[in-house]
Design an enzyme around this catalytic site. Sequence first.
Site, PDB file in Angstrom:
ATOM      1  N   GLY A  15     -72.356  35.123 -18.787  1.00 44.50           N
ATOM      2  CA  GLY A  15     -72.783  33.883 -19.432  1.00 44.50           C
ATOM      3  C   GLY A  15     -74.073  34.057 -20.202  1.00 44.50           C
ATOM      4  O   GLY A  15     -74.270  33.476 -21.280  1.00 44.50           O
ATOM      5  N   ASN A  16     -74.978  34.888 -19.689  1.00 45.39           N
ATOM      6  CA  ASN A  16     -76.245  35.113 -20.377  1.00 45.39           C
ATOM      7  C   ASN A  16     -76.060  35.880 -21.689  1.00 45.39           C
ATOM      8  O   ASN A  16     -76.926  35.838 -22.563  1.00 45.39           O
ATOM      9  CB  ASN A  16     -77.213  35.867 -19.471  1.00 45.39           C
ATOM     10  CG  ASN A  16     -77.789  34.957 -18.389  1.00 45.39           C
ATOM     11  OD1 ASN A  16     -78.324  33.895 -18.687  1.00 45.39           O
ATOM     12  ND2 ASN A  16     -77.676  35.366 -17.146  1.00 45.39           N
ATOM     13  N   LYS A 132     -73.816  29.354  -3.624  1.00 46.49           N
ATOM     14  CA  LYS A 132     -74.058  29.436  -5.067  1.00 46.49           C
ATOM     15  C   LYS A 132     -74.945  28.275  -5.522  1.00 46.49           C
ATOM     16  O   LYS A 132     -74.507  27.122  -5.544  1.00 46.49           O
ATOM     17  CB  LYS A 132     -72.722  29.391  -5.801  1.00 46.49           C
ATOM     18  CG  LYS A 132     -72.817  29.663  -7.288  1.00 46.49           C
ATOM     19  CD  LYS A 132     -73.006  31.127  -7.567  1.00 46.49           C
ATOM     20  CE  LYS A 132     -72.927  31.421  -9.050  1.00 46.49           C
ATOM     21  NZ  LYS A 132     -73.183  32.832  -9.347  1.00 46.49           N
ATOM     22  N   LYS A 279     -69.338  42.991  -9.550  1.00 48.30           N
ATOM     23  CA  LYS A 279     -68.753  43.713 -10.672  1.00 48.30           C
ATOM     24  C   LYS A 279     -68.021  44.961 -10.191  1.00 48.30           C
ATOM     25  O   LYS A 279     -66.878  45.239 -10.584  1.00 48.30           O
ATOM     26  CB  LYS A 279     -69.840  44.082 -11.682  1.00 48.30           C
ATOM     27  CG  LYS A 279     -70.477  42.887 -12.374  1.00 48.30           C
ATOM     28  CD  LYS A 279     -71.671  43.278 -13.203  1.00 48.30           C
ATOM     29  CE  LYS A 279     -72.221  42.082 -13.973  1.00 48.30           C
ATOM     30  NZ  LYS A 279     -72.515  40.901 -13.138  1.00 48.30           N
TER      31      LYS A 279
END
Length: 317
Positions: A15-16, A132, A279
């Site tokens: 997203g960044n 989160k 990831k």
Amino acid sequence: MAEKKKRRVVIALGGNALGKNLPEQMVASHRTAKAICDLIEEGCEVVIAHGNGPQVGMIQNAMNALVRTDPERYITVPLSVCVAMSQGYIGYDLQNAMREEMLDRGIDLGVATVLTQIEVDPSDPAFQHPTKPIGPFLTKEEADKLVRERHYDVVEDSGRGYRRVVASPAPRSIIEIGTIRSLVDTNHVVIACGGGGIPVFRTEGHHLKGAAAVIDKDFAAERLAEEVDADTLIILTAVEKAAIHFGKPDQRNLDSLTVGEAQRYCEEGEFAPGSMLPKVQACMKFAASKPGRTALITLLEKARDGISGKTGTRITA
């Protein structure tokens, strides 16, 4: 001579990588489109998933501010709706940037964004341990009110105030997968599973109910890669390669890993939770899902070199 089969690739964008506000996103979308079109020119069929951390936070803050202006008129917007909004406006910028870049290069492909719901399991253990953080920082009084009135889970965040936390469950199935496959099979670049997908539960009949959760975009991209029968999953991040002993004098960048080697490094705590760990775990799952599948972690700007085997961290079975 038979035409060479194209390599089907699912790309997971952070997203960044798309900026933190609207002007930044416009610029970032064009930079991203250039890197992705490089892969198309290398003969890849491309499906794009992306994060939405900055964007969904901006949307939620704006919606909450609106509610505070007139609580009798406006109601709190569910997180699932905020995720859907973020998919729409990120997809709008990204598909337009992709269309422009492809036409500039003489590439004749369609591009489409699919608002994507992902089913999660209501009995997923993540719902018992929400971790989160989402939304703005709150005072103790504001946090207590949310707990009392809306039954939110709230935690103190490193001395900076209080924040709501939600679950991060595993993706079970992609509701719109048939549409996505049809578009990919008819030569479209598809943007899907934005922000990890809109998390939903199956309820009575055929109804889907939005869940107060955030699905990790790397795990959503992995699920998408399996479902479209991709050859390669590429996770584009802020570093060129994954590393062990990260940030230490003896840091070692990793060119290639087997699933077994990656699992050992995970167990040894070499990859940071919430950062490189998901990831690597998503790459492991994809590489192990079918013979011949590979996963790659690298920088956006290095995507073309990564797919050519010149850089990045490659994970295989």
